[in-house]
Write an enzyme that holds these catalytic residues in place. Structure first.
Site, mmCIF file in Angstrom:
data_model
loop_
_atom_site.group_PDB
_atom_site.id
_atom_site.type_symbol
_atom_site.label_atom_id
_atom_site.label_comp_id
_atom_site.label_asym_id
_atom_site.label_seq_id
_atom_site.Cartn_x
_atom_site.Cartn_y
_atom_site.Cartn_z
ATOM 1 N N LYS A 24 0.854 -1.029 -0.012
ATOM 2 C CA LYS A 24 0.820 0.197 0.174
ATOM 3 C C LYS A 24 1.117 1.198 -0.359
ATOM 4 C CE LYS A 24 -3.716 -2.067 2.609
ATOM 5 N NZ LYS A 24 -4.859 -2.915 3.268
ATOM 6 N N ASP B 158 -11.047 2.388 3.767
ATOM 7 C CA ASP B 158 -11.666 0.708 3.409
ATOM 8 C C ASP B 158 -12.961 1.056 3.255
ATOM 9 O OD1 ASP B 158 -8.810 -0.394 3.290
ATOM 10 O OD2 ASP B 158 -8.617 -0.503 5.213
ATOM 11 N N GLN C 72 -5.003 -1.264 9.207
ATOM 12 C CA GLN C 72 -4.392 -2.440 8.225
ATOM 13 C C GLN C 72 -5.136 -3.802 9.914
ATOM 14 O OE1 GLN C 72 -3.905 -3.070 5.978
ATOM 15 N NE2 GLN C 72 -3.794 -5.815 6.362
HETATM 16 N N1 GUN Z 1 -7.094 -6.571 5.851
HETATM 17 C C1 GUN Z 1 -6.571 -7.401 5.120
HETATM 18 N N2 GUN Z 1 -7.543 -6.784 3.835
HETATM 19 C C2 GUN Z 1 -6.993 -5.792 3.806
HETATM 20 C C3 GUN Z 1 -8.182 -4.397 4.012
HETATM 21 O O1 GUN Z 1 -8.538 -3.787 3.002
HETATM 22 N N3 GUN Z 1 -8.092 -3.412 4.566
HETATM 23 C C4 GUN Z 1 -7.594 -3.581 5.673
HETATM 24 N N4 GUN Z 1 -7.577 -2.022 6.369
HETATM 25 N N5 GUN Z 1 -6.937 -4.414 6.097
HETATM 26 C C5 GUN Z 1 -6.820 -5.371 5.548
#
Ligand code: GUN
Length: 288
Positions: free
Chosen positions: A53, A120, A97
């Site tokens: 990311k 998100d 996350q």
């Molecule tokens: N963990 C696995 N996929 C995601 C996601 O798309 N966003 C977040 N915040 N955590 C994750």
């Protein structure tokens, strides 16, 4: 006949280039888009996701701020950090996350993020906005799937769409988006009776169940569009360690009209949509 491959990696690359252009434009106008990423603890998969990311942001000219916090971070500390980011005008998107260490209440943490910065799309206000057709943020994976379908020219109005999986992150928002696009939507899950019969009716089949290769060619309607959200590691055998989807690609390829590969289908689109949502958050902030 063999299915057309829906190349998410190629489309994601084009989207990243568009994001970069618009991000540069916003920066020139005084609002360089900024994303804050909070990583609590040392889950190895999460560390990899977060690294991607941050790298994606760098490559598209978005500013990213990574906060790595120890696994024993208190909820009070984490919530205070989120509130500080909510108040920071240079930060337009906030991502915590998941999964979080078990002593932290993930829902409470997510609800502390300002819905204006919830890139998100996990906040209950974002889910409600999607449900009622209001402006909010849509979770990245289902949003990426919709972009992929649009790019492939799939006509969803009146189509039979079947979603396998009912998670808050993919299945439920995916169903809402397909409904918004005027598809007739069925949501299947682990307790569905005769999953195969439902799947075989689908013109568009989106699989986000988290079970390796559970959808086989005999469960697919000839010519259907198959979107595989799965990301599973093959545990043993000659292909041990390789990534595979929730769809048995080889048998599906002979039946489907179009299909996403794993890797290179939905995954890159999910990553690109985080950039799109962050850019959108900054665009909205600049207009306020
Ligand atoms: N963990 C696995 N996929 C995601 C996601 O798309 N966003 C977040 N915040 N955590 C994750």
């Amino acid at each position: 006949m063999t299915a057309r491959l829906l190349d998410g990696a190629a489309l994601a690359q084009r989207i990243r280039a568009e994001v970069a252009e618009r991000a540069a434009q916003l920066a020139r106008q005084g609002t360089p888009p900024g994303l804050a990423v909070l990583l609590v603890g040392d889950d190895p998969a999460s560390a990899v996701y977060v690294k991607h990311k941050v790298k994606d942001c760098e490559e598209s000219g978005l500013r990213s701020v990574l906060q790595r916090l120890p696994a024993d971070t208190t909820e009070a500390d984490l919530l205070a950090r989120i509130r500080a980011l909510n108040a920071d005008p240079a930060i337009h998107g906030i991502l915590v996350q998941l999964p979080l260490p078990p002593h932290l209440d993930a829902q409470r943490v997510i609800e502390t993020i300002s819905p204006l910065k919830d890139v998100d799309g996990f906040h209950v206000a974002s889910a409600g906005a999607l449900m009622t057709g209001q402006r909010g943020f849509v979770p990245c994976t289902p949003l990426g799937v919709m972009r992929l379908l649009a790019h492939a020219g799939v006509d969803l109005a009146g189509a039979e769409a079947v979603v396998v999986g009912r998670s808050n992150i993919v299945g439920k928002p995916q169903a809402m988006l397909l409904l918004q696009a005027s598809a007739t939507v069925t949501i299947c899950h682990s307790r569905t009776r005769d999953l195969a019969a439902h799947c075989r009716r689908a013109d568009v089949l989106v699989v986000a169940a988290g079970r390796a290769r559970m959808i086989t060619g005999d469960m697919i309607k000839p010519g259907a569009v198959v979107i595989d959200v799965g990301m599973n590691r093959i545990p043993d055998g000659p292909q041990a360690g390789r990534l595979c989807g929730d769809v048995d690609f080889d048998s599906a390829l002979a039946v489907a009209g179009a299909i996403t590969p794993v890797p290179g289908g939905v995954g890159p689109m999910t990553r690109a949509m985080l950039l799109v949502n962050t850019l959108e958050a900054a665009t909205r902030a600049a207009a306020r």
